[in-house]
Design a protein around this motif. Structure first.
Motif, mmCIF file in Angstrom:
data_model
loop_
_atom_site.group_PDB
_atom_site.id
_atom_site.type_symbol
_atom_site.label_atom_id
_atom_site.label_comp_id
_atom_site.label_asym_id
_atom_site.label_seq_id
_atom_site.Cartn_x
_atom_site.Cartn_y
_atom_site.Cartn_z
ATOM 1 N N ARG A 297 7.418 11.328 -2.247
ATOM 2 C CA ARG A 297 6.824 10.794 -1.034
ATOM 3 C C ARG A 297 7.732 11.083 0.152
ATOM 4 N N GLU A 298 7.141 11.630 1.180
ATOM 5 C CA GLU A 298 7.916 11.898 2.376
ATOM 6 C C GLU A 298 8.256 10.591 3.073
ATOM 7 N N PHE A 299 9.387 10.586 3.753
ATOM 8 C CA PHE A 299 9.809 9.397 4.477
ATOM 9 C C PHE A 299 8.819 9.088 5.589
ATOM 10 N N ARG A 300 8.467 7.834 5.726
ATOM 11 C CA ARG A 300 7.658 7.398 6.855
ATOM 12 C C ARG A 300 8.075 5.985 7.207
ATOM 13 N N ARG A 301 7.815 5.627 8.449
ATOM 14 C CA ARG A 301 8.198 4.302 8.910
ATOM 15 C C ARG A 301 7.269 3.242 8.331
ATOM 16 N N VAL A 302 7.843 2.155 7.874
ATOM 17 C CA VAL A 302 7.066 0.999 7.441
ATOM 18 C C VAL A 302 7.754 -0.249 7.981
ATOM 19 N N ARG A 303 6.999 -1.328 8.035
ATOM 20 C CA ARG A 303 7.562 -2.600 8.467
ATOM 21 C C ARG A 303 7.738 -3.518 7.268
ATOM 22 N N ASP A 304 8.754 -4.353 7.331
ATOM 23 C CA ASP A 304 8.944 -5.381 6.325
ATOM 24 C C ASP A 304 8.121 -6.574 6.778
ATOM 25 N N VAL A 305 6.980 -6.815 6.114
ATOM 26 C CA VAL A 305 6.057 -7.838 6.595
ATOM 27 C C VAL A 305 5.904 -8.957 5.571
ATOM 28 N N SER B 195 0.847 -1.195 0.000
ATOM 29 C CA SER B 195 0.000 0.000 0.000
ATOM 30 C C SER B 195 0.873 1.233 0.000
ATOM 31 N N LEU B 196 0.346 2.318 -0.571
ATOM 32 C CA LEU B 196 1.073 3.575 -0.598
ATOM 33 C C LEU B 196 0.635 4.441 0.552
ATOM 34 N N GLY B 197 1.024 5.749 0.520
ATOM 35 C CA GLY B 197 0.930 6.588 1.706
ATOM 36 C C GLY B 197 -0.445 7.045 2.102
ATOM 37 N N LEU B 198 -0.750 6.938 3.372
ATOM 38 C CA LEU B 198 -1.867 7.618 4.023
ATOM 39 C C LEU B 198 -1.243 8.455 5.138
ATOM 40 N N PHE C 191 -16.321 -0.775 14.766
ATOM 41 C CA PHE C 191 -15.643 -0.133 13.646
ATOM 42 C C PHE C 191 -14.371 0.489 14.191
ATOM 43 N N ALA C 192 -13.277 0.368 13.444
ATOM 44 C CA ALA C 192 -11.998 0.775 14.019
ATOM 45 C C ALA C 192 -11.069 1.355 12.970
ATOM 46 N N THR C 193 -10.104 2.109 13.465
ATOM 47 C CA THR C 193 -8.991 2.598 12.670
ATOM 48 C C THR C 193 -7.749 2.495 13.544
ATOM 49 N N GLY C 194 -6.637 3.048 13.095
ATOM 50 C CA GLY C 194 -5.422 2.947 13.886
ATOM 51 C C GLY C 194 -4.315 3.802 13.322
ATOM 52 N N ALA C 195 -3.144 3.673 13.912
ATOM 53 C CA ALA C 195 -1.975 4.383 13.404
ATOM 54 C C ALA C 195 -1.626 3.855 12.016
ATOM 55 N N LEU C 196 -1.112 4.732 11.185
ATOM 56 C CA LEU C 196 -0.804 4.370 9.802
ATOM 57 C C LEU C 196 0.097 3.147 9.715
ATOM 58 N N ILE C 197 1.084 3.066 10.587
ATOM 59 C CA ILE C 197 2.022 1.943 10.510
ATOM 60 C C ILE C 197 1.323 0.622 10.794
ATOM 61 N N GLU C 198 0.290 0.642 11.654
ATOM 62 C CA GLU C 198 -0.464 -0.577 11.947
ATOM 63 C C GLU C 198 -1.399 -0.933 10.792
ATOM 64 N N ILE C 199 -2.070 0.090 10.226
ATOM 65 C CA ILE C 199 -2.975 -0.155 9.104
ATOM 66 C C ILE C 199 -2.194 -0.639 7.886
ATOM 67 N N GLU D 48 -1.243 -4.830 4.183
ATOM 68 C CA GLU D 48 -0.239 -5.426 3.313
ATOM 69 C C GLU D 48 -0.168 -6.932 3.504
ATOM 70 N N ARG D 49 -0.370 -7.394 4.720
ATOM 71 C CA ARG D 49 -0.305 -8.833 4.988
ATOM 72 C C ARG D 49 -1.427 -9.592 4.278
ATOM 73 N N PHE D 50 -2.541 -8.889 4.001
ATOM 74 C CA PHE D 50 -3.656 -9.542 3.317
ATOM 75 C C PHE D 50 -3.764 -9.138 1.846
ATOM 76 N N GLY D 51 -2.753 -8.419 1.330
ATOM 77 C CA GLY D 51 -2.697 -8.131 -0.094
ATOM 78 C C GLY D 51 -3.570 -6.989 -0.554
ATOM 79 N N LEU D 52 -3.967 -6.083 0.353
ATOM 80 C CA LEU D 52 -4.742 -4.924 -0.074
ATOM 81 C C LEU D 52 -3.839 -3.911 -0.764
ATOM 82 N N ALA D 53 -4.410 -3.187 -1.717
ATOM 83 C CA ALA D 53 -3.695 -2.115 -2.408
ATOM 84 C C ALA D 53 -4.546 -0.865 -2.351
#
Length: 329
Positions: free
Chosen positions: A147-155, A20-23, A258-266, A271-276
């Motif tokens: 794109r500005e730098f942001r933290r992501v995880r290698d999942v 996924s790209l940036g939010l 219904f829920a949301t969360g921090a960008l790094i968690e979302i 990404e683990r389930f293949g959403l784009a």
């Protein structure tokens, strides 16, 4: 979306992950129980404080028509779709880049990427399409912003049988919780964003989950189940907006949150389930895929539904079967 693929313990199949790209980032805390406080437990007793969480929808048998100008960003005519970066559509949808169903692909025989088009958008209760397409010019290719730098995880992608990682999220009441708080119960979750008005995408997922909710509520023999709708639009879908969206569907929040969360968690869970999906300043790009998931009481993935063609009655049957699995000792 043309159809669905169900990945179950009997079908060890999974689509490749698409990053996924940036939010924009939204902060999130941790470790509450996912069930909201008693005074907020039902739609009847809570106050609706959301601001315009959903666009008006046509009633059964009715259709709405909009005349729209936009720029072609991509052609998927083999799938009967075209991706258009369109202007604001008053009383329906703000400016976005979205996939549209094409009624007659021959209308695009002389139209290509970066062509500016004018078209009619027809929206019914459960489907939509565009027609009456005319080319009105062309525009220079849109420069992709830095794109500005942001933290992501290698999942790694998750598959059936894997244990879902413990994600911190925030529900529609602003209450912090972890997905592990659902251990001991079968959990079904899906992904949406509330600004999506196209009836074949997020509204369909919400309609289907409402039918699953009603089917589960009608079976008094099972009590260890929960539904969770996760928004990936972390900027717009605040708890306040999600609270209003939940009331539109008239559900008991002791069963469906219904829920949301921090960008790094979302980013991680999608990404683990293949959403784009993606987002850039000045326009919204949600040419997104669809995923729905069932976890057993041990927190293991029991089924992954890919696409939008799954039936609520089949989904509810699978959720009931998952609820019968004994929790881990």
């Amino acid at each position: 979306m043309a159809g669905s693929l169900i990945v179950s313990k009997k079908m060890k199949r999974f689509l490749p992950i698409i990053p996924s790209l940036g939010l924009l980032l939204q902060s999130c805390g941790s470790n509450p129980n996912p069930t909201p406080p008693a005074e907020k437990s039902t739609p009847q007793t809570a106050t609706n404080t959301a601001s315009e969480p959903e666009s008006p929808k046509p009633k059964s048998g009715e259709s709405r028509q909009f005349f729209v100008t936009g720029v072609v960003e991509g052609l998927k005519l083999g799938e009967g779709k075209v991706i258009v970066r369109h202007e604001d559509i008053p009383e329906f949808m703000e400016a976005m880049t979205m996939p549209f169903n094409v009624k007659n692909t021959n209308e695009f025989s002389a139209i290509g990427t970066n062509d500016q088009i004018h078209f009619r958008l027809v929206v019914e209760e459960t489907r939509s399409w565009i027609d009456r397409v005319t080319r009105v010019g062309s525009v220079a290719a849109m420069k992709k912003p830095r794109r500005e730098f942001r933290r992501v995880r290698d999942v790694e992608p998750l598959k059936v049988g894997d244990v879902l990682p413990n994600y911190p999220l925030t529900n529609q009441f602003g209450k912090l919780f972890h997905t592990d708080d659902y251990r001991g119960q079968a959990l079904a979750f899906t992904f949406i964003f509330t600004r999506c008005p196209m009836p074949e995408f997020c509204p369909l997922m919400s309609r289907n989950f409402k039918k699953v909710y009603e089917e589960m509520q009608n079976d008094a023999s099972l009590t260890n189940w929960q539904l969770l709708t996760i928004s990936f639009d972390v900027e717009a879908d605040t708890p306040k907006v999600l609270n209003g969206y939940s009331k539109i569907h008239g559900v008991d929040s002791s069963r469906w949150n219904f829920a949301t969360g921090a960008l790094i968690e979302i980013d991680d869970i999608t990404e683990r389930f293949g959403l784009a999906f993606s987002r850039m300043e000045g326009t919204i790009l949600f040419d997104h895929t669809l995923r729905s998931v069932i976890l057993d009481p041990q927190g293991k993935i029991d089924k992954i539904y890919i696409g939008n063609a799954w039936k609520p009655e089949d989904f509810a049957k699978d959720l009931k079967a998952a609820a019968l699995i004994k929790p881990a000792q």
